[in-house]
Design a protein around this motif. Structure first.
Motif, PDB file in Angstrom:
ATOM      1  N   HIS A 125       0.866  -1.085   0.057  1.00 15.64           N
ATOM      2  CA  HIS A 125       0.001  -0.010  -0.060  1.00 15.64           C
ATOM      3  C   HIS A 125       0.762   1.396  -0.152  1.00 15.64           C
ATOM      4  N   CYS A 126       0.370   2.401  -0.325  1.00 17.98           N
ATOM      5  CA  CYS A 126       1.027   3.466  -0.625  1.00 17.98           C
ATOM      6  C   CYS A 126       0.682   4.605   0.471  1.00 17.98           C
ATOM      7  N   HIS A 127      -0.254   3.875   1.432  1.00 18.03           N
ATOM      8  CA  HIS A 127      -0.774   4.968   2.626  1.00 18.03           C
ATOM      9  C   HIS A 127      -0.180   4.375   3.947  1.00 18.03           C
ATOM     10  N   GLU A 128      -0.119   5.194   4.811  1.00 16.16           N
ATOM     11  CA  GLU A 128       0.561   4.799   6.265  1.00 16.16           C
ATOM     12  C   GLU A 128      -0.759   4.439   6.913  1.00 16.16           C
ATOM     13  N   PRO A 129      -0.416   3.577   8.384  1.00 18.51           N
ATOM     14  CA  PRO A 129      -1.662   3.281   8.901  1.00 18.51           C
ATOM     15  C   PRO A 129      -2.020   4.506   9.946  1.00 18.51           C
ATOM     16  N   VAL A 130      -3.128   4.811   9.914  1.00 17.91           N
ATOM     17  CA  VAL A 130      -3.821   5.844  10.917  1.00 17.91           C
ATOM     18  C   VAL A 130      -4.137   5.349  12.242  1.00 17.91           C
ATOM     19  N   VAL A 131      -4.673   4.201  12.259  1.00 19.80           N
ATOM     20  CA  VAL A 131      -4.991   3.279  13.462  1.00 19.80           C
ATOM     21  C   VAL A 131      -4.604   1.954  13.343  1.00 19.80           C
ATOM     22  N   LEU A 179      -7.076  -8.890  18.728  1.00 19.39           N
ATOM     23  CA  LEU A 179      -7.503  -8.263  17.401  1.00 19.39           C
ATOM     24  C   LEU A 179      -6.072  -7.472  16.931  1.00 19.39           C
ATOM     25  N   ASN A 180      -6.136  -7.819  15.594  1.00 18.01           N
ATOM     26  CA  ASN A 180      -5.009  -7.192  14.734  1.00 18.01           C
ATOM     27  C   ASN A 180      -5.558  -6.648  13.617  1.00 18.01           C
ATOM     28  N   PHE A 181      -5.504  -5.194  13.695  1.00 14.48           N
ATOM     29  CA  PHE A 181      -6.078  -4.657  12.389  1.00 14.48           C
ATOM     30  C   PHE A 181      -5.562  -3.159  12.190  1.00 14.48           C
ATOM     31  N   ASN A 182      -5.348  -2.763  10.775  1.00 18.75           N
ATOM     32  CA  ASN A 182      -4.815  -1.524  10.443  1.00 18.75           C
ATOM     33  C   ASN A 182      -5.880  -0.742   9.655  1.00 18.75           C
ATOM     34  N   VAL A 183      -6.111   0.253   9.984  1.00 20.50           N
ATOM     35  CA  VAL A 183      -6.666   1.382   9.316  1.00 20.50           C
ATOM     36  C   VAL A 183      -5.818   2.182   8.527  1.00 20.50           C
ATOM     37  N   LEU A 215      -1.896   5.352  16.983  1.00 19.95           N
ATOM     38  CA  LEU A 215      -2.805   6.391  16.276  1.00 19.95           C
ATOM     39  C   LEU A 215      -1.765   7.426  15.334  1.00 19.95           C
ATOM     40  N   PHE A 216      -2.009   7.594  13.927  1.00 21.12           N
ATOM     41  CA  PHE A 216      -0.842   8.068  13.187  1.00 21.12           C
ATOM     42  C   PHE A 216       0.597   7.705  13.533  1.00 21.12           C
ATOM     43  N   GLY A 217       0.673   6.249  13.788  1.00 17.03           N
ATOM     44  CA  GLY A 217       2.110   5.794  13.939  1.00 17.03           C
ATOM     45  C   GLY A 217       2.498   6.028  15.422  1.00 17.03           C
ATOM     46  N   GLU A 218       1.905   6.912  16.167  1.00 11.43           N
ATOM     47  CA  GLU A 218       2.320   7.146  17.415  1.00 11.43           C
ATOM     48  C   GLU A 218       1.660   6.265  18.524  1.00 11.43           C
ATOM     49  N   PRO A 219       2.390   5.695  19.514  1.00  9.94           N
ATOM     50  CA  PRO A 219       1.630   4.867  20.619  1.00  9.94           C
ATOM     51  C   PRO A 219       0.730   5.842  21.369  1.00  9.94           C
ATOM     52  N   ILE A 251     -10.368  11.931   3.365  1.00 10.56           N
ATOM     53  CA  ILE A 251     -10.564  11.900   4.747  1.00 10.56           C
ATOM     54  C   ILE A 251     -10.824  10.209   4.944  1.00 10.56           C
ATOM     55  N   THR A 252     -10.095   9.777   6.055  1.00  7.86           N
ATOM     56  CA  THR A 252     -10.027   8.440   6.350  1.00  7.86           C
ATOM     57  C   THR A 252     -11.362   8.221   7.329  1.00  7.86           C
ATOM     58  N   PHE A 253     -12.210   7.086   7.089  1.00  6.86           N
ATOM     59  CA  PHE A 253     -13.298   6.848   7.915  1.00  6.86           C
ATOM     60  C   PHE A 253     -13.240   5.627   8.728  1.00  6.86           C
ATOM     61  N   LEU A 254     -13.575   5.304   9.721  1.00  5.15           N
ATOM     62  CA  LEU A 254     -14.035   4.410  10.566  1.00  5.15           C
ATOM     63  C   LEU A 254     -15.637   4.370  10.989  1.00  5.15           C
ATOM     64  N   MET A 255     -16.680   3.444  10.480  1.00  2.64           N
ATOM     65  CA  MET A 255     -17.596   3.930  10.487  1.00  2.64           C
ATOM     66  C   MET A 255     -18.589   2.373  11.118  1.00  2.64           C
ATOM     67  N   VAL A 256     -19.098   2.535  12.104  1.00  5.42           N
ATOM     68  CA  VAL A 256     -20.065   1.391  12.689  1.00  5.42           C
ATOM     69  C   VAL A 256     -21.416   1.498  11.997  1.00  5.42           C
ATOM     70  N   SER A 257     -21.743   0.383  11.107  1.00  6.40           N
ATOM     71  CA  SER A 257     -23.041   0.257  10.518  1.00  6.40           C
ATOM     72  C   SER A 257     -23.643  -1.181  10.700  1.00  6.40           C
ATOM     73  N   HIS A 258     -24.860  -1.044  10.732  1.00  4.61           N
ATOM     74  CA  HIS A 258     -25.747  -2.354  10.558  1.00  4.61           C
ATOM     75  C   HIS A 258     -26.313  -2.586   9.411  1.00  4.61           C
ATOM     76  N   ASP A 259     -25.933  -1.651   8.343  1.00  2.70           N
ATOM     77  CA  ASP A 259     -26.484  -1.557   7.047  1.00  2.70           C
ATOM     78  C   ASP A 259     -25.431  -2.500   6.116  1.00  2.70           C
ATOM     79  N   ILE A 260     -25.731  -3.746   6.063  1.00  2.80           N
ATOM     80  CA  ILE A 260     -24.907  -4.491   5.466  1.00  2.80           C
ATOM     81  C   ILE A 260     -24.671  -4.192   3.981  1.00  2.80           C
ATOM     82  N   ASP A 261     -25.981  -3.917   3.341  1.00  3.08           N
ATOM     83  CA  ASP A 261     -26.109  -3.651   1.829  1.00  3.08           C
ATOM     84  C   ASP A 261     -25.374  -2.510   1.258  1.00  3.08           C
TER      85      ASP A 261
END
Ligand SMILES: Nc1ncnc2c1ncn2[C@@H]1O[C@H](COP(=O)(O)OP(=O)(O)OP(=O)(O)O)[C@@H](O)[C@H]1O
Length: 262
Positions: free
Chosen positions: A10-16, A34-38, A74-78, A202-212
């Motif tokens: 990827h060309c983008h850095e982890p934000v989270v 849990l291991n995950f990168n945004v 966050l943005f690479g910082e602890p 803008i980077t988004f992290l959004m909870v949603s129940h709208d699977i469609d």
């Protein structure tokens, strides 16, 4: 699907960055290893059944809960040394908002300018201009003097997005932003969110129940599953897009009113 943050070209850095994060309430484990990168400019949709731990995870990311194990960056910082809170806009679940709160829409939006220790900061002319711009962008300028509690759910969400925008937030974290909103207004809201994602970097992290909606926007099923948490991801990998200007409210390069329904 597995629960591992895959190394990606990827060309983008982890934000989270979530590395081995676990969390329990009173001994009952809700999130396990849990291991995950945004990544920068990702759109991540977080889904899962009621009680899956979605809100808990967002609260861990914004520092309201401390993981029992693992690390958040966050943005690479602890987390412990992270100071760039103005880079993050967090809109909690609608029902977390007290409708009797005695503030106007303008005051709520302006409160986005006050950092954690600046509650009594004096407003400058530039602050006021930023606020008016954000209200205009979100198409709620005509509601500026109304009490926030008198607005519809969709209008309130726009006010909270304007509040997040006023600081030129780079990461927006939204917890079920359309809960309790009618289908037509929901569609208008998603249109606004998609526009902000695609045109304003803008980077988004959004909870949603709208699977469609999630499957439609991400082009398929979840990229990663951890317990009951499902992560739908739309990456923006193309390096040529990296130079796109972000939306800056006043003093930035681009102002644009977003026309949406609802
Ligand atoms: N403060 C708390 N103390 C104890 N248990 C809690 C607390 N907050 C949440 N829980 C429990 O933790 C689990 C995860 O809750 P959480 O709110 O993170 O789920 P969610 O996925 O956001 O659910 P929903 O889709 O219903 O909003 C649930 O079983 C919930 O009952």
């Amino acid at each position: 699907m597995n629960n591992t943050a895959q190394p990606q070209a990827h060309c983008h850095e982890p934000v989270v960055t979530l590395a081995g994060v676990s969390f329990s309430y009173e001994g009952k484990q809700v999130i396990r290893d849990l291991n995950f990168n945004v990544l920068q400019r990702d759109f991540v949709g977080l889904a899962g059944s009621n009680g899956a731990g979605k809100t808990t995870l967002l609260r861990i990311i914004v520092g309201l809960l401390k993981p029992e194990q693992g690390e958040v960056r966050l943005f690479g910082e602890p987390y412990s040394s992270f100071r760039g809170w103005n880079r993050i806009g967090y809109v909690p679940q609608k029902n977390a908002f007290n409708p009797l709160f005695p503030a106007t829409v303008r005051e709520v939006v302006l409160s986005g300018l006050y950092g954690r220790n600046k509650l009594f900061k004096r407003l400058t002319a530039a602050d006021t201009r930023k606020c008016e711009d954000a209200l205009e962008i979100m198409n709620i300028a005509d509601l500026a003097d109304r009490r926030i509690g008198q607005l519809s759910g969709g209008q309130q969400q726009r006010a909270f997005l304007a509040r997040a925008l006023i600081n030129n937030a780079e990461l927006l974290i939204l917890d079920e932003p359309t809960a309790g909103i009618d289908a037509e207004t929901q569609e208008g809201f998603f249109e606004l969110i998609r526009h902000m994602h695609q045109h304003h970097a803008i980077t988004f992290l959004m909870v949603s129940h709208d699977i469609d909606m999630l499957e439609d926007y991400m082009g398929g099923g979840p990229e990663q599953v951890c317990g009951k948490l499902k992560f739908y991801v739309r990456h923006t990998h193309e390096p040529q897009n990296c130079s796109e200007t972000r939306l800056h409210v006043s003093g930035g390069t681009k102002r644009e009113k977003i026309e949406v329904r609802g």
